[in-house]
Each structure stands twice: as C-alpha cells, then as structure tokens.
Scaffold this active site. Structure first.
Site, PDB file in Angstrom:
ATOM      1  CD  GLU A  89      52.084  38.669  40.796  1.00 46.86           C
ATOM      2  OE1 GLU A  89      51.709  39.322  41.792  1.00 46.86           O
ATOM      3  OE2 GLU A  89      51.538  38.767  39.677  1.00 46.86           O
ATOM      4  CG  HIS A 104      46.903  38.762  33.713  1.00 47.80           C
ATOM      5  ND1 HIS A 104      45.686  39.175  34.204  1.00 47.80           N
ATOM      6  CD2 HIS A 104      47.780  38.853  34.749  1.00 47.80           C
ATOM      7  CE1 HIS A 104      45.820  39.528  35.469  1.00 47.80           C
ATOM      8  NE2 HIS A 104      47.082  39.333  35.820  1.00 47.80           N
ATOM      9  NE  ARG A 105      45.287  37.138  37.818  1.00 55.55           N
ATOM     10  CZ  ARG A 105      44.416  37.865  38.511  1.00 55.55           C
ATOM     11  NH1 ARG A 105      43.197  37.393  38.730  1.00 55.55           N
ATOM     12  NH2 ARG A 105      44.758  39.038  38.991  1.00 55.55           N
ATOM     13  CG  ASP A 157      48.931  35.081  39.957  1.00 59.60           C
ATOM     14  OD1 ASP A 157      49.615  36.104  40.045  1.00 59.60           O
ATOM     15  OD2 ASP A 157      47.988  34.948  39.147  1.00 59.60           O
ATOM     16  CE  LYS A 182      49.173  37.312  44.084  1.00 60.95           C
ATOM     17  NZ  LYS A 182      49.192  38.505  43.196  1.00 60.95           N
ATOM     18  CD  GLU A 239      50.658  36.796  35.993  1.00 60.44           C
ATOM     19  OE1 GLU A 239      50.798  37.232  37.153  1.00 60.44           O
ATOM     20  OE2 GLU A 239      49.569  36.360  35.567  1.00 60.44           O
ATOM     21  CG  HIS A 294      45.356  36.578  41.656  1.00 60.01           C
ATOM     22  ND1 HIS A 294      44.492  37.363  42.404  1.00 60.01           N
ATOM     23  CD2 HIS A 294      46.351  37.406  41.235  1.00 60.01           C
ATOM     24  CE1 HIS A 294      44.942  38.600  42.422  1.00 60.01           C
ATOM     25  NE2 HIS A 294      46.061  38.658  41.722  1.00 60.01           N
ATOM     26  CG  ASP A 345      42.835  39.755  31.759  1.00 61.16           C
ATOM     27  OD1 ASP A 345      43.861  39.326  32.327  1.00 61.16           O
ATOM     28  OD2 ASP A 345      42.011  40.502  32.293  1.00 61.16           O
TER      29      ASP A 345
END
Length: 224
Positions: free
Chosen positions: A100, A6-7, A35, A102, A33, A48, A219
């Site tokens: 993703e 995640h990120r 953003d 935004k 992943e 993000h 994470d």
C-alpha cells in the site's frame, strides 16, 4: 478465499516488522499487506503512519528522517523498521505481497524496485500495489501496466468499480462495512477480486466469508 495479514500479524506483534511478517507466514497467510513511505534520502520504508510518534516514541514525520536515522529507531522499542526491499526479500515467495502506497512520492521508487526484482527472477503477479490516491494507481497503469493494482475505498463503491475498470485493476479493496452479498458478486462478475479490510471480529469474518469475498485483510490471520 485468501487470508491476508494486515501489516503482518498485527494483532499479535509489532506491525509492519519482520517479526510480524514471519508470524503471518507461520500462520499460513496467503498474502501480507504492508505500507510504504519514502525517507528523506529516497529509501522505501515499511511504515504506516505519517509520523513516528505512535510506534517509536520519537517525534517527527517519517519522511523527514533519512534512512540512517530510521534504522536507529525501533517499533515498540523492540523491532527495527524494515526497508521495502528487506521486507520483500524476507517474505520471498511464501505469499503474495500487497504494497500500500502511503504517499505519491513512493510511486516511482516502487515501480523501479519491482522492475528490478522481476529482472532478477521475481514475477509481477507476486505483488499487488494498492492506494487510496487513485492518481497514483493511474500513473502505474500508464507507465507499467504489468503491475497488478488494487483500488482502495472506504466510501464510494460505485466510483471504485468505475475507476477499477479504467485502470484494469486486479482487485478492489473495499472497507468491509460497504459490502453486501450482491455487490461482492457484481464486482466478481466484472472480473475483479474482492479483498476487504480490516476484518477482525469473528462475527464480521464469518459474514465476509458468507458473502464469498476473494480475500480478507485481517490483523489476526489465525482467525481464518
């Protein structure tokens, strides 16, 4: 089951940075992943938040900065903010990339970038585009159905399933508290991958694994 960072490896270093992506790769992540926002001059930026305040110490909306101003900022005072092209070039084929969106402003530029990368040898199946704004996913499905899509939801799983059918999504990305063993099986029997987010605690990770999800967005990819 895929472990999806995640990120990047957000639990260990500054989120959505090349450092985080490198750490995620080193931890054996199957996916990353990240953003994206759009700068004021049309550059896709990996970031993000809507504002730069939390991560850079500079106050303002990320979309109000041009790419040169963004390049002068650092996340946590240490790491530059990458463009999406820089991030995708860095990650390469080490793992699949969940982009993703935004804001709806990113839709057309992301389509254009992925089309360009594929024309130069990449594969659409290396990417997965997700968004909470389902109209953005509908647009991509209508214009470029080759791009794999993931339907994000944190509230109504039944609505997400219905919409995923409409756009022939590859995956559904539910908030993990929505999941049961039964509804995971149901989504899979309908042909969808289930990539759940954001699962960090060992007890929750074990529960999601016991449900048989296809991937966990976390994470801490080293915990999987």
């Amino acid at each position: 089951m895929k472990k999806i960072a995640h990120r990047g490896a957000k639990g260990h270093t500054s989120e959505n940075t090349i450092a985080a992506f490198g750490m995620a790769i080193d931890m054996g992540s199957d996916g990353i992943e990240l953003d994206v926002h759009l700068s004021s001059d049309g550059e896709l930026i990996v970031f993000h938040d809507e504002t730069t305040d939390r991560l850079t110490g500079q106050s303002g909306h990320i979309e109000s900065f041009d790419s040169k101003a963004i390049a002068a900022l650092n996340v946590d005072g240490l790491h530059p903010i990458p463009t999406l092209r820089e991030a995708l070039d860095f990650i390469g084929t080490n793992c699949f990339i969940n982009i993703e969106l935004k804001t709806e402003k990113t839709v057309v530029p992301v389509i254009e970038l992925l089309t360009d990368l594929v024309s130069n040898g990449a594969d659409y199946n290396q990417y997965l585009v997700s968004c909470f704004d389902w109209s953005a996913l509908q647009y991509i499905h209508d214009k470029m159905p080759q791009i794999p899509l993931g339907v994000l939801t944190e509230t109504d799983l039944d609505l997400a399933i219905g919409f995923a059918k409409t756009i022939k999504a590859t995956a559904i990305h539910p908030y993990f508290h929505l999941l049961t063993r039964e509804n995971v099986t149901n989504m899979q029997q309908l042909g969808f991958k289930v990539y759940t987010w954001t699962v960090n605690e060992f007890e929750d990770l074990e529960r999601m694994k016991s449900f048989g999800v296809d991937g966990i967005i976390t994470d801490f990819p080293d915990r999987l």
